[in-house]
Design an enzyme around this catalytic site. Structure first.
Site, PDB file in Angstrom:
ATOM      1  N   GLU A 186      -0.649  -9.203  -0.965  1.00  0.00           N
ATOM      2  CA  GLU A 186      -2.201  -9.513  -0.994  1.00  0.00           C
ATOM      3  C   GLU A 186      -2.833  -9.362  -2.378  1.00  0.00           C
ATOM      4  O   GLU A 186      -3.891 -10.197  -2.698  1.00  0.00           O
ATOM      5  CB  GLU A 186      -2.783  -8.541  -0.102  1.00  0.00           C
ATOM      6  CG  GLU A 186      -2.146  -8.722   1.475  1.00  0.00           C
ATOM      7  CD  GLU A 186      -2.801  -7.500   2.436  1.00  0.00           C
ATOM      8  OE1 GLU A 186      -2.499  -6.495   2.291  1.00  0.00           O
ATOM      9  OE2 GLU A 186      -3.509  -8.028   3.584  1.00  0.00           O
ATOM     10  N   GLY A 246       0.186  -5.220   0.742  1.00  0.00           N
ATOM     11  CA  GLY A 246      -0.767  -4.927  -0.018  1.00  0.00           C
ATOM     12  C   GLY A 246      -0.493  -5.643  -1.699  1.00  0.00           C
ATOM     13  O   GLY A 246      -1.198  -6.071  -2.131  1.00  0.00           O
ATOM     14  N   GLU A 249       3.841  -5.590   6.888  1.00  0.00           N
ATOM     15  CA  GLU A 249       3.047  -4.892   7.882  1.00  0.00           C
ATOM     16  C   GLU A 249       3.364  -4.587   9.221  1.00  0.00           C
ATOM     17  O   GLU A 249       3.281  -3.552   9.687  1.00  0.00           O
ATOM     18  CB  GLU A 249       1.718  -5.211   7.651  1.00  0.00           C
ATOM     19  CG  GLU A 249       1.111  -4.759   6.327  1.00  0.00           C
ATOM     20  CD  GLU A 249       1.062  -5.988   5.310  1.00  0.00           C
ATOM     21  OE1 GLU A 249       2.098  -6.899   5.487  1.00  0.00           O
ATOM     22  OE2 GLU A 249       0.437  -5.881   4.207  1.00  0.00           O
ATOM     23  N   ALA A 292       1.054  -1.403   0.138  1.00  0.00           N
ATOM     24  CA  ALA A 292      -0.080  -0.008  -0.037  1.00  0.00           C
ATOM     25  C   ALA A 292       1.016   1.169  -0.020  1.00  0.00           C
ATOM     26  O   ALA A 292       2.157   1.303   0.292  1.00  0.00           O
ATOM     27  CB  ALA A 292      -0.828  -0.111   1.192  1.00  0.00           C
TER      28      ALA A 292
HETATM   29  N1  3HC Z   1       4.593   3.323   0.324  1.00  0.00           N
HETATM   30  C1  3HC Z   1       5.151   4.568  -0.251  1.00  0.00           C
HETATM   31  N2  3HC Z   1       6.348   4.602  -0.551  1.00  0.00           N
HETATM   32  C2  3HC Z   1       7.257   3.638  -0.480  1.00  0.00           C
HETATM   33  C3  3HC Z   1       6.774   2.446  -0.004  1.00  0.00           C
HETATM   34  C4  3HC Z   1       5.476   2.373  -0.032  1.00  0.00           C
HETATM   35  N3  3HC Z   1       4.903   0.980   0.424  1.00  0.00           N
HETATM   36  N4  3HC Z   1       7.820   1.527  -0.348  1.00  0.00           N
HETATM   37  C5  3HC Z   1       8.908   2.149  -0.634  1.00  0.00           C
HETATM   38  N5  3HC Z   1       8.474   3.579  -0.709  1.00  0.00           N
HETATM   39  C6  3HC Z   1       9.305   4.735  -1.164  1.00  0.00           C
HETATM   40  C7  3HC Z   1      10.497   4.997  -0.230  1.00  0.00           C
HETATM   41  O1  3HC Z   1      10.050   5.731   0.758  1.00  0.00           O
HETATM   42  C8  3HC Z   1      11.433   5.524  -1.087  1.00  0.00           C
HETATM   43  O2  3HC Z   1      11.297   6.898  -1.468  1.00  0.00           O
HETATM   44  P1  3HC Z   1      12.264   7.714  -1.490  1.00  0.00           P
HETATM   45  O3  3HC Z   1      13.259   7.382  -2.656  1.00  0.00           O
HETATM   46  O4  3HC Z   1      11.689   9.179  -1.859  1.00  0.00           O
HETATM   47  O5  3HC Z   1      13.224   7.977  -0.266  1.00  0.00           O
HETATM   48  C9  3HC Z   1      11.461   4.747  -2.454  1.00  0.00           C
HETATM   49  O6  3HC Z   1      10.088   4.153  -2.337  1.00  0.00           O
HETATM   50  C10 3HC Z   1      12.218   3.796  -2.532  1.00  0.00           C
HETATM   51  O7  3HC Z   1      12.214   2.770  -1.273  1.00  0.00           O
HETATM   52  P2  3HC Z   1      13.706   2.188  -0.567  1.00  0.00           P
HETATM   53  O8  3HC Z   1      14.587   3.284  -0.764  1.00  0.00           O
HETATM   54  O9  3HC Z   1      13.043   1.423   0.335  1.00  0.00           O
HETATM   55  O10 3HC Z   1      14.153   1.243  -2.004  1.00  0.00           O
HETATM   56  P3  3HC Z   1      14.555  -0.123  -1.812  1.00  0.00           P
HETATM   57  O11 3HC Z   1      15.022  -0.732  -3.056  1.00  0.00           O
HETATM   58  O12 3HC Z   1      16.079  -0.328  -0.690  1.00  0.00           O
HETATM   59  O13 3HC Z   1      13.539  -0.958  -1.036  1.00  0.00           O
HETATM   60  C11 3HC Z   1      11.549  -2.101  -0.671  1.00  0.00           C
HETATM   61  C12 3HC Z   1      12.481  -1.421  -1.701  1.00  0.00           C
HETATM   62  C13 3HC Z   1      11.859  -3.326  -0.245  1.00  0.00           C
HETATM   63  C14 3HC Z   1      10.270  -2.119  -1.550  1.00  0.00           C
HETATM   64  C15 3HC Z   1      11.277  -0.897   0.431  1.00  0.00           C
HETATM   65  O14 3HC Z   1      10.990   0.175   0.247  1.00  0.00           O
HETATM   66  C16 3HC Z   1      10.282  -1.479   1.303  1.00  0.00           C
HETATM   67  O15 3HC Z   1      10.439  -2.550   1.991  1.00  0.00           O
HETATM   68  N6  3HC Z   1       9.024  -0.618   1.384  1.00  0.00           N
HETATM   69  C17 3HC Z   1       7.950  -0.951   2.404  1.00  0.00           C
HETATM   70  C18 3HC Z   1       7.277  -2.398   1.862  1.00  0.00           C
HETATM   71  C19 3HC Z   1       6.024  -2.275   2.888  1.00  0.00           C
HETATM   72  O16 3HC Z   1       6.254  -2.204   4.249  1.00  0.00           O
HETATM   73  N7  3HC Z   1       4.754  -2.640   2.209  1.00  0.00           N
HETATM   74  C20 3HC Z   1       3.767  -3.023   3.248  1.00  0.00           C
HETATM   75  C21 3HC Z   1       2.927  -1.577   3.166  1.00  0.00           C
HETATM   76  S1  3HC Z   1       1.590  -1.604   4.236  1.00  0.00           S
HETATM   77  C22 3HC Z   1       0.418  -2.343   3.323  1.00  0.00           C
HETATM   78  O17 3HC Z   1       0.688  -2.816   2.209  1.00  0.00           O
HETATM   79  C23 3HC Z   1      -0.725  -2.429   4.108  1.00  0.00           C
HETATM   80  C24 3HC Z   1      -1.803  -3.374   3.368  1.00  0.00           C
HETATM   81  O18 3HC Z   1      -1.756  -4.765   4.075  1.00  0.00           O
HETATM   82  C25 3HC Z   1      -3.163  -2.856   3.281  1.00  0.00           C
END
Ligand code: 3HC
Length: 693
Positions: free
Chosen positions: A108, A105, A128, A66
């Site tokens: 999912e 997400g 998450e 998400a």
């Molecule tokens: N939402 C918004 N921005 C995100 C994001 C997300 N889910 N994931 C990454 N970004 C952004 C980062 O903030 C970063 O932005 P910036 O360049 O402006 O600083 C850019 O994307 C690149 O991210 P990274 O620097 O972390 O890049 P990496 O290549 O090192 O890692 C990744 C990529 C493994 C995808 C890592 O970013 C990550 O772990 N992201 C989070 C994943 C996550 O937690 N997903 C679950 C979200 S909650 C959810 O999905 C709820 C659902 O159940 C409804």
């Protein structure tokens, strides 16, 4: 290929529709992506010319979750749950084609598809929990239906990413396709489903993996018990577990409703807000406003380290671990041998635990050269000094290094408190000098304070940050001041812990309050672990502080089985009557009237002065942003991430409240509690540290 909207395209390849998401950097489920998916599937669902649908992403990854930045804002655009209901309810086969990371997400979405194919390098996960959340788009209900309860609990409460091969073995991925041939592979897989007349595999209809846990609910109690320590203080792990229980015990739709309810509860809570903040803080910390991302960096292919003690050895391991050769310099052969033997032993212990092969141990050791000659550092790209904390010694060493090191080499000091500018002045090239403050044990602790001197060049700063990333550290750029950011704030807490002890709180009361707050241990337990005699000598001991009194009695901490606590053979701590007596004696000698001190005061006196000091650090420009300070505390001092760091915590409590308390303490106890100007300003304006930068 036809654009559905600005981030989603749709094309048809001989009866197979391909829905492509292209929303850099990570294809997060923004409003546009959700709207695009909803519209694309609307076009193809029920279309009898389309026999299967492939969902694939452009760029570096499948949907990585998400859009975290959109959390907490009013709902907009297509509802993800509805999009997924439509996908799962499709009358054609829907195949998710995964590369990069299918997370949260995003995973999912893939689980709502009927089949999943992935390239071998792909990873899937439900992270998450790391954001203080649970999967809120059916992940808690679908994952256990595929992998069973035990694995689902593990994946959801750890948030770990699982490689495609392991996913394939668990049934999360139905087929692996060749790297770089994902699109063709996924389309071919879809065609094979049609040709073989395979059924539509709806995860919601699966039940066989849930039966075992339905008959044995003890599995949940056992899991909670086994992980109690790991989950201590966190809300999200238990919420995740409760959702898996719901998956086992409730029909799918009721389980989904339960998941939604708990997801919303977590989302509204302060823990998730703190953990989401920490996610962005962890990315912001790498960005340095006056050192652009494209600053040319210097090489760091050869590293020299001076000092083979605990610190120097630990630092060396960081580089050996990533294949960078290290030259380790000592003044005496026995010290050098001991240092190298310790490094070897550390690696061998890791190998014994199965986390390294013996061949790896030898490979790493073969990249380490020990020497008694500083001249051996003539070819080093980076030299890191890790000798003891004595300004005269360091200056003499840097003057020598200046004559030996090649032009352009980075000259770093691992000092934890000395003036990096003064050290730099001992050389003719202060622009090459920087502080790299590793935390002990340096091969384990993630934090690195990169200390920028007045003259340190941008190239040296940029290279130090890049090098930190390479060796797996979290680096925060800080300015020169006593104790830098972390230890400077820690000093506030230590001072108050000592004062509270003399005023009437016992070390165990103070430790308990900070442990319950979420620290892994309190200040006295921490001092005992670190050793009380760091920097202490019998000759100079004045017997004026508890630390000196304890050292004089040879109570030097855990290593002597006695410090603020007594320790048994298993290192279990018990309160000490000797210490109680010493406290009373010292308090009396200082004329302190002892009183009962409430837990609330212990917490406020230990934490609020730290927040105040953080404000001074910001005021003086010694940290770039408040969130960098929080990153230092989360990664270097065990600050509980679910409280976001001291500055975030200050915002949570309310800066007016922190300020009022500081004023109250100042009136009672004096200048140590004088409020920072920045704290006064922000409180007066009703602002928060978080919105500062
Ligand atoms: N939402 C918004 N921005 C995100 C994001 C997300 N889910 N994931 C990454 N970004 C952004 C980062 O903030 C970063 O932005 P910036 O360049 O402006 O600083 C850019 O994307 C690149 O991210 P990274 O620097 O972390 O890049 P990496 O290549 O090192 O890692 C990744 C990529 C493994 C995808 C890592 O970013 C990550 O772990 N992201 C989070 C994943 C996550 O937690 N997903 C679950 C979200 S909650 C959810 O999905 C709820 C659902 O159940 C409804």
């Amino acid at each position: 290929m036809a654009a559905v909207n600005q981030v989603v395209d749709l094309s048809v390849d001989g009866g197979v529709a391909v829905v492509t998401v292209n929303s850099p950097p990570v294809n997060a489920l923004s409003v546009a992506v959700r709207d695009g998916l909803a519209a694309a599937f609307k076009q193809v669902l029920g279309n009898t010319d389309i026999q299967a649908i492939v969902l694939i992403c452009e760029g570096r990854t499948f949907i990585a979750g998400a859009d975290i930045a959109g959390f907490g804002k009013p709902p907009q655009g297509a509802n993800l749950l509805e999009v997924l209901r439509n996908i799962e309810g499709a009358s054609q086969h829907v195949v998710a084609a995964i590369h990069g990371t299918a997370l949260g997400g995003g995973f999912e979405v893939a689980l709502a598809c009927h089949y999943r194919v992935a390239v071998p390098s792909a990873k899937c996960g439900l992270p998450e929990v790391k954001l203080g959340l649970l999967p809120g788009a059916g992940g808690t209900q679908r994952l256990p239906r595929i992998v069973g309860v035990a694995r689902a609990l593990e994946m959801m409460t750890s948030g770990e990413h699982v490689g495609a091969k392991a996913c394939f073995e668990m049934g999360l991925v139905d087929a692996l396709v060749e790297e770089d041939k994902l699109r063709e592979g996924a389309i071919a897989f879809a065609r094979s489903l049609i040709a073989d007349k395979r059924p539509l595999k709806k995860v919601r209809d699966l039940d066989d993996k849930l039966v075992a846990a339905r008959n044995d609910p003890q599995v949940f109690a056992d899991f909670r018990k086994a992980n109690a320590r790991k989950f201590r203080g966190f809300d999200a792990p238990d919420f995740n577990i409760r959702c898996v229980e719901a998956a086992v015990n409730l029909p799918f739709d009721e389980g989904m409703a339960f998941e939604r309810k708990l997801f919303m509860e977590l989302m509204a809570g302060v823990q998730s807000a703190a953990q989401r903040y920490a996610f962005f803080a962890g990315r912001a910390v790498w960005k340095i406003p006056d050192v652009p991302a494209d600053t040319a960096t210097l090489p760091f292919a050869q590293v020299g380290i001076i000092g083979a003690g605990t610190m120097g050895g630990g630092i060396a391991m960081n580089f050996l671990n990533v294949g960078v050769p290290v030259t380790l310099v000592e003044t005496r052969q026995d010290a050098l041998d001991r240092g190298i033997a310790t490094i070897r032993k550390n690696y061998e212990n890791t190998a014994k635990r199965g986390r390294l092969t013996l061949a790896d141990v030898e490979k790493r050791m073969s990249m380490l050269t020990g020497t008694l000659s500083l001249e051996a550092l003539a070819n080093a790209d980076v030299v890191i000094e890790a000798v003891f904390e004595d300004m005269a010694v360091k200056k003499a060493l840097f003057a020598k290094l200046d004559a030996i090191a090649k032009p352009g080499a980075i000259l770093a000091t691992n000092t934890s408190r000395l003036d990096v500018n003064e050290i730099a002045c001992a050389t003719q090239r202060p622009e090459s000098v920087i502080g790299l403050h590793f935390f002990s044990p340096a091969n384990v602790m993630r934090l690195l304070e990169v200390v920028r001197g007045d003259k340190t060049s941008n190239a040296v700063i940029a290279t130090s940050m890049q090098m930190a990333k390479k060796i797996g550290k979290v680096a925060a750029l800080v300015g020169v001041c006593p104790g830098f950011v972390g230890n400077r704030m820690l000093a506030q807490r230590q001072r108050e812990a000592q004062a509270l002890m003399l005023e009437g709180a016992s070390p165990q009361d103070i430790d308990r309050v900070l442990y319950d707050f979420g620290f892994p241990m309190g200040p006295f337990a921490m001092s005992d672990l670190a050793g009380l005699d760091l920097g202490w000598t019998r000759e100079t001991s004045s017997g004026q502080t508890m630390r000196e009194k304890l050292c004089e009695l040879d109570r030097r901490g855990q290593k002597t089985n006695a410090g603020y606590y007594d320790y048994d053979a298993d290192r279990t701590a018990t309160p000490s009557a000797i210490v109680d007596h010493l406290i009373l004696e010292l308090a009396a000698a200082k004329g302190i009237t002892r009183r009962a001190i409430p837990d609330e005061e212990i917490l406020e006196r230990c934490i609020y002065p730290m927040i105040n000091e953080g404000a001074k650090i910001l005021e003086e420009g010694k940290a770039i942003r408040a969130s960098d300070i929080d990153i230092v505390w989360i990664n270097g001092y065990g600050w509980p991430i679910y409280r976001g760091g001291p500055m975030f915590y200050g915002d949570t409590v309310g800066l007016s409240k922190v300020l009022d308390k500081m004023r109250e303490f100042e009136a009672k106890w004096g200048a140590d509690f004088r409020p920072a100007k920045l704290l006064e300003k922000l409180a007066a304006e009703g602002r928060r540290f978080q919105r500062l930068s």
